[in-house]
Design a protein around this motif. Sequence first.
Motif, short mmCIF file in Angstrom:
data_model
loop_
_atom_site.label_atom_id
_atom_site.label_comp_id
_atom_site.label_asym_id
_atom_site.label_seq_id
_atom_site.Cartn_x
_atom_site.Cartn_y
_atom_site.Cartn_z
N LEU A 17 6.55 -3.64 -9.82
CA LEU A 17 6.86 -2.15 -9.73
C LEU A 17 8.24 -1.88 -9.66
CD1 LEU A 17 3.70 -1.02 -7.94
CD2 LEU A 17 4.05 -0.93 -10.32
N MET A 18 8.65 -1.08 -10.39
CA MET A 18 10.10 -0.55 -10.19
C MET A 18 10.18 0.51 -9.04
SD MET A 18 12.22 -2.23 -12.04
CE MET A 18 13.65 -1.29 -12.33
N LEU A 19 11.00 0.31 -8.16
CA LEU A 19 11.01 1.46 -6.98
C LEU A 19 12.08 2.38 -7.52
CD1 LEU A 19 11.32 -0.98 -3.79
CD2 LEU A 19 9.10 0.33 -5.00
N ALA A 20 11.76 3.73 -7.16
CA ALA A 20 12.58 4.80 -7.48
C ALA A 20 13.90 4.83 -6.68
CB ALA A 20 11.97 6.10 -7.57
N ALA A 21 14.94 5.48 -7.15
CA ALA A 21 16.11 5.45 -6.41
C ALA A 21 16.14 6.43 -5.33
CB ALA A 21 17.45 5.65 -7.54
N GLY A 22 17.04 6.58 -4.54
CA GLY A 22 17.21 7.65 -3.67
C GLY A 22 16.52 7.27 -2.24
N LEU A 23 17.12 8.17 -1.23
CA LEU A 23 16.50 7.87 0.20
C LEU A 23 15.89 8.97 0.99
CD1 LEU A 23 19.62 5.75 1.50
CD2 LEU A 23 17.28 4.98 0.71
N VAL A 55 4.17 3.56 -5.06
CA VAL A 55 4.44 2.38 -4.23
C VAL A 55 4.35 2.99 -2.71
CG1 VAL A 55 5.81 0.64 -3.63
CG2 VAL A 55 5.91 1.09 -5.93
N ILE A 56 3.51 2.51 -1.97
CA ILE A 56 3.36 3.09 -0.43
C ILE A 56 4.36 2.05 0.09
CG2 ILE A 56 2.20 3.47 1.48
CD1 ILE A 56 1.27 5.14 -0.98
N GLU A 57 5.48 2.47 0.94
CA GLU A 57 6.45 1.70 1.59
C GLU A 57 6.44 1.61 2.90
OE1 GLU A 57 9.85 3.06 -0.11
OE2 GLU A 57 9.56 2.53 -2.10
N ALA A 58 6.12 2.77 3.44
CA ALA A 58 5.98 2.74 5.22
C ALA A 58 4.96 3.43 5.45
CB ALA A 58 7.31 3.45 5.46
N ALA A 59 4.44 3.30 6.86
CA ALA A 59 3.34 4.10 7.38
C ALA A 59 3.89 4.27 8.94
CB ALA A 59 1.97 3.41 7.45
N GLN A 60 3.38 5.26 9.48
CA GLN A 60 3.77 5.87 10.74
C GLN A 60 2.58 6.41 11.50
OE1 GLN A 60 7.48 7.74 11.56
NE2 GLN A 60 7.27 8.01 13.68
N VAL A 61 2.04 6.02 12.68
CA VAL A 61 1.00 6.69 13.30
C VAL A 61 1.60 7.58 14.29
CG1 VAL A 61 -1.22 6.47 14.38
CG2 VAL A 61 -0.57 4.83 12.41
N ASP A 62 1.17 8.88 14.50
CA ASP A 62 1.73 9.71 15.45
C ASP A 62 0.52 10.43 16.11
OD1 ASP A 62 3.08 11.18 17.30
OD2 ASP A 62 4.19 12.62 15.70
N GLY A 63 -0.14 9.95 17.02
CA GLY A 63 -1.35 10.77 17.67
C GLY A 63 -2.48 10.51 16.68
N ARG A 64 -3.12 11.51 15.99
CA ARG A 64 -4.01 11.68 15.09
C ARG A 64 -3.68 11.72 13.89
NH1 ARG A 64 -8.63 9.40 15.88
NH2 ARG A 64 -9.23 10.71 14.39
N GLU A 65 -1.95 11.30 13.75
CA GLU A 65 -1.60 11.65 12.15
C GLU A 65 -1.13 10.37 11.63
OE1 GLU A 65 0.63 15.35 10.15
OE2 GLU A 65 2.07 13.81 11.42
N VAL A 66 -1.35 10.18 10.44
CA VAL A 66 -0.87 9.14 9.83
C VAL A 66 0.17 9.76 8.71
CG1 VAL A 66 -1.24 6.88 8.38
CG2 VAL A 66 -2.95 7.48 10.32
N ARG A 67 1.35 8.95 8.86
CA ARG A 67 2.44 9.42 7.84
C ARG A 67 2.67 8.32 6.92
NH1 ARG A 67 8.84 11.10 8.85
NH2 ARG A 67 9.61 10.71 6.82
N LEU A 68 2.40 8.67 5.47
CA LEU A 68 2.70 7.48 4.64
C LEU A 68 3.94 7.96 3.78
CD1 LEU A 68 -0.78 7.09 3.55
CD2 LEU A 68 0.27 5.73 5.11
N SER A 69 4.98 7.09 3.37
CA SER A 69 5.93 7.49 2.52
C SER A 69 6.18 6.45 1.45
CB SER A 69 7.54 7.78 3.46
OG SER A 69 7.65 6.43 4.07
N ALA A 92 6.05 13.84 -5.47
CA ALA A 92 7.33 13.37 -5.33
C ALA A 92 8.35 14.34 -5.71
CB ALA A 92 7.34 12.12 -6.39
N GLY A 93 9.59 14.09 -5.02
CA GLY A 93 10.72 14.93 -5.14
C GLY A 93 11.41 14.56 -6.48
N ASP A 94 12.65 15.10 -6.71
CA ASP A 94 13.35 14.63 -7.93
C ASP A 94 13.83 13.54 -7.65
OD1 ASP A 94 13.00 17.24 -8.86
OD2 ASP A 94 14.84 18.31 -8.21
N ASP A 95 14.16 12.83 -6.41
CA ASP A 95 14.52 11.43 -6.33
C ASP A 95 13.77 10.43 -6.46
OD1 ASP A 95 13.34 12.02 -4.13
OD2 ASP A 95 14.95 11.77 -2.86
N GLY A 96 12.21 10.97 -6.68
CA GLY A 96 10.83 9.82 -6.71
C GLY A 96 10.33 9.82 -5.23
N ARG A 97 11.04 10.35 -4.38
CA ARG A 97 10.49 10.09 -2.96
C ARG A 97 9.34 10.72 -2.59
NH1 ARG A 97 11.40 5.13 -1.23
NH2 ARG A 97 10.81 6.12 0.66
#
Length: 259
Positions: A17-23, A55-69, A92-97
């Motif tokens: 898979l090609m990853l979209a550009a932008g941070l 493409v799911i690249e990162a996950a963060q757990v904060d209490g009862r919430e899971v954040r995926l980016s 996804a935004g204009d940068d694909g994130r």
Amino acid sequence: MKRAMYRNATIAAATGLMLAAGLGLGLAACTPAQDGGARKAQGGSSPSAWNQTPVIEAAQVDGREVRLSGSAQPGARIVLRSAAGAAYAAVAGDDGRFDLRMEAPAQDLWLKPETQVGQDAAASPDTLFVPAGGQGPIAVLRAGGPTRRLDRAPALGAIDSDGQARRLAGRTAQGTQTLPVTVGEVSLQAFPDAAGHWNIVLGPEASGDQIVIGDEVFVWPGRGEAGGQTPRRERAAEGWRVVWAEGGALQTAWLPDAR
């Protein structure tokens, strides 16, 4: 001691898979969807081959919430679907994130990522595993490819097996050129990519269950019993064994505990 060298495919090559550009993070929303499993586009047409699957690249757990980016086609709607019909969505935004937030599930959750652009839908070959309560390994699974850990993982992130071969995968410091790996009495070299991801497919001569990466020692507990409910997660030695089926073939991934 026997010596062999394997040049690993990078995570990017394994996923194809090609990853979209932008941070920057795109505008996102997380809403339960009422529609069911993955569908073809309206009117019965097939998903467009040009749509980039998420493409799911990162996950963060904060209490009862899971954040995926992660990344997807700019402006696309990203949907994560379970076999039971529950779904979570982001845009996804204009940068694909994209950035997706969900409540930590009460039970282990298996999700298939999908991109929707207009009337076209493109399903990813990956499966996202989120453990109950967000407690434990969060991973992206792919049949025939390396498991990618999204949680805090040790030097060895996963051992995948389909009953025919084993694949080791993990992540090391960025900039690492080579990573020595010992399996039984066989010495190998992994070649991490720019992000530090590496994976090795073991040959038949690397038959030992003890694996040494740097100064860390791991003991693979095997594939476990073939029967039982799928998908499932079960405790196995100092880690978790995840068992699921893809295309009718049983797949397992052993995910060592964080250290």
